[in-house]
Design a protein around this motif. Sequence first.
Motif, PDB file in Angstrom:
ATOM      1  N   SER A  11       0.816  -1.220   0.000  1.00 10.35           N
ATOM      2  CA  SER A  11       0.000   0.000   0.000  1.00 10.35           C
ATOM      3  C   SER A  11       0.842   1.259   0.000  1.00 10.35           C
ATOM      4  O   SER A  11       0.353   2.338  -0.349  1.00 10.35           O
ATOM      5  CB  SER A  11      -0.920   0.010   1.225  1.00 10.35           C
ATOM      6  N   THR A  12       2.094   1.144   0.415  1.00 12.28           N
ATOM      7  CA  THR A  12       2.934   2.339   0.518  1.00 12.28           C
ATOM      8  C   THR A  12       3.916   2.480  -0.640  1.00 12.28           C
ATOM      9  O   THR A  12       4.554   3.517  -0.788  1.00 12.28           O
ATOM     10  CB  THR A  12       3.740   2.320   1.834  1.00 12.28           C
ATOM     11  N   LEU A  13       4.030   1.453  -1.471  1.00 15.67           N
ATOM     12  CA  LEU A  13       4.953   1.526  -2.605  1.00 15.67           C
ATOM     13  C   LEU A  13       4.444   2.479  -3.682  1.00 15.67           C
ATOM     14  O   LEU A  13       3.242   2.723  -3.807  1.00 15.67           O
ATOM     15  CB  LEU A  13       5.146   0.134  -3.217  1.00 15.67           C
ATOM     16  N   TRP A  14       5.369   2.999  -4.452  1.00 16.33           N
ATOM     17  CA  TRP A  14       5.053   3.794  -5.634  1.00 16.33           C
ATOM     18  C   TRP A  14       4.064   3.014  -6.498  1.00 16.33           C
ATOM     19  O   TRP A  14       4.281   1.849  -6.834  1.00 16.33           O
ATOM     20  CB  TRP A  14       6.343   4.094  -6.397  1.00 16.33           C
ATOM     21  N   ALA A  15       2.935   3.653  -6.843  1.00 11.99           N
ATOM     22  CA  ALA A  15       1.851   2.973  -7.543  1.00 11.99           C
ATOM     23  C   ALA A  15       1.948   3.101  -9.057  1.00 11.99           C
ATOM     24  O   ALA A  15       1.117   2.533  -9.775  1.00 11.99           O
ATOM     25  CB  ALA A  15       0.496   3.524  -7.070  1.00 11.99           C
ATOM     26  N   GLY A  16       2.927   3.832  -9.544  1.00 14.22           N
ATOM     27  CA  GLY A  16       3.071   4.002 -10.987  1.00 14.22           C
ATOM     28  C   GLY A  16       3.919   2.915 -11.609  1.00 14.22           C
ATOM     29  O   GLY A  16       4.337   1.953 -10.947  1.00 14.22           O
ATOM     30  N   PRO A  17       4.203   3.043 -12.912  1.00 11.75           N
ATOM     31  CA  PRO A  17       4.999   2.020 -13.598  1.00 11.75           C
ATOM     32  C   PRO A  17       6.450   2.045 -13.132  1.00 11.75           C
ATOM     33  O   PRO A  17       6.948   3.049 -12.628  1.00 11.75           O
ATOM     34  CB  PRO A  17       4.883   2.428 -15.078  1.00 11.75           C
ATOM     35  N   GLU A  18       7.122   0.915 -13.325  1.00  7.20           N
ATOM     36  CA  GLU A  18       8.526   0.830 -12.920  1.00  7.20           C
ATOM     37  C   GLU A  18       9.377   1.817 -13.712  1.00  7.20           C
ATOM     38  O   GLU A  18      10.279   2.454 -13.173  1.00  7.20           O
ATOM     39  CB  GLU A  18       9.035  -0.599 -13.140  1.00  7.20           C
ATOM     40  N   ALA A  31       0.770   6.003 -18.911  1.00  8.18           N
ATOM     41  CA  ALA A  31       1.302   5.018 -17.968  1.00  8.18           C
ATOM     42  C   ALA A  31       0.681   3.656 -18.231  1.00  8.18           C
ATOM     43  O   ALA A  31      -0.525   3.537 -18.437  1.00  8.18           O
ATOM     44  CB  ALA A  31       1.000   5.451 -16.534  1.00  8.18           C
ATOM     45  N   GLN A  32       1.522   2.632 -18.265  1.00 11.17           N
ATOM     46  CA  GLN A  32       1.036   1.283 -18.489  1.00 11.17           C
ATOM     47  C   GLN A  32       1.930   0.285 -17.783  1.00 11.17           C
ATOM     48  O   GLN A  32       3.122   0.513 -17.601  1.00 11.17           O
ATOM     49  CB  GLN A  32       0.974   0.966 -19.986  1.00 11.17           C
ATOM     50  N   ASP A  81       5.151  15.340 -11.253  1.00  9.87           N
ATOM     51  CA  ASP A  81       5.530  15.171 -12.654  1.00  9.87           C
ATOM     52  C   ASP A  81       5.231  13.725 -13.030  1.00  9.87           C
ATOM     53  O   ASP A  81       5.899  12.808 -12.547  1.00  9.87           O
ATOM     54  CB  ASP A  81       7.012  15.485 -12.835  1.00  9.87           C
ATOM     55  N   ALA A  82       4.215  13.516 -13.872  1.00 12.74           N
ATOM     56  CA  ALA A  82       3.763  12.180 -14.253  1.00 12.74           C
ATOM     57  C   ALA A  82       3.431  11.339 -13.029  1.00 12.74           C
ATOM     58  O   ALA A  82       3.731  10.145 -12.964  1.00 12.74           O
ATOM     59  CB  ALA A  82       4.831  11.483 -15.109  1.00 12.74           C
ATOM     60  N   GLY A  83       2.814  11.991 -12.021  1.00 14.14           N
ATOM     61  CA  GLY A  83       2.388  11.296 -10.819  1.00 14.14           C
ATOM     62  C   GLY A  83       3.444  11.165  -9.747  1.00 14.14           C
ATOM     63  O   GLY A  83       3.141  10.760  -8.625  1.00 14.14           O
ATOM     64  N   ALA A  84       4.701  11.489 -10.063  1.00 13.40           N
ATOM     65  CA  ALA A  84       5.794  11.351  -9.107  1.00 13.40           C
ATOM     66  C   ALA A  84       6.172  12.708  -8.536  1.00 13.40           C
ATOM     67  O   ALA A  84       6.154  13.725  -9.236  1.00 13.40           O
ATOM     68  CB  ALA A  84       7.002  10.707  -9.780  1.00 13.40           C
TER      69      ALA A  84
END
Length: 383
Positions: A64-71, A79-80, A361-364
């Motif tokens: 739940s705490t990890l970055w939720a976007g792509p690697e 984003a995919q 920036d792009a969710g980050a």
Amino acid sequence: MLTTLAVDNYRSLRRIVMPLHGLNVVTGANGSGKSSLYRALRLLSDASRNGAVAALAREGGLQSTLWAGPEHVRKDRPAQGTRRTGPVTLRMGFAGDDYGYLMDLGLPIPHGSEFDLDPEIKREALWAGPFLRPAALLVERNNRDVRIRSGSGEWQRSGHQLQTFDSMLSEFADPERAPELLVVRDRMRGWRFYDHFRTDTEAPARRVQIGTRTAVLAPDGSDLAAALQTIKELSPRGTVEDAVELGFPGSRVEVVNSAGRFEVAFHQSGLLRPLSGAELSDGTLRYLLWVAALLTPRPPDLLVLNEPETSLHPDLLPALANLVVTAAKEAQVIVVTHSRPFIASLEALSPELQTLELIKDAGATTIDGQRPLDEPPWKWPSR
């Protein structure tokens, strides 16, 4: 003093390497990552007490705490999800002029335990100097094994295997072979965090409390009266009085002792009797709590304040800024805030203030205006 804070893959902090000065303000719009940065600092502090795994569990677990976007982020396409090429990792660390420390957490290999969702500590490192390099490593942990660099420069096995949920900061103590580890652990345990103080009618700070010498205000402010009286007796004369006068001209605060039970009495110009803690307005009580927290006679190495301006009238912000700048003379301070007037008050009092604005920036989360070459030197070790 910390010079660098680094976080990877914690919520929106996909990768951030932040320079730190003596007095720092972290600001940004709602959702920009300010709270995540504050929580990451608390997680680092929890590691020194062996509480990082439990703290992550309270936040919903590692997943739940990890970055939720792509690697890998590609700005030229939406984003995919793709096949993961690297290990799942959450990394946090800091560096100062003398020592640096980092922790790398990951997912366990399932083996039928009821705790298979608990993250494991994969790597830890302690080094000398402002950035990690092989020659500067002092103590290193790889999964369960810990090794120590001897005075001659040779690596030695610690002879002690750690559990995957135990930090070497708390579970490995060798004052002869690794005294630096104890130094860094004690510093981290001394970091002090203040979030939103309660000021409702049932707030602990409003109640009469048994008073003993209190050099450090409790996180919930329950020992406010004792903390104010301690500052009066241990700090230079007029310290509390000047802070109250600056915030509320013509007023003064008194601590009433009734058979060992302490209570705040606030004398306000034009009133025939003082106001007790139960009668104080939310803003007045909150300001007195900040007086007690920031004028502490026992300053920490690092003091982190999360939105201290909450519920304060704009007229009180210069007085609050004065308290923060005063605290920064004895401790490194990080203030998380989105109040532009409060930042302006801090800038007017401290030319050395560093302001870091977070943006998405792009969710980050990134630091506005920071380019790759502007980052402090930082390197994560491989697993």
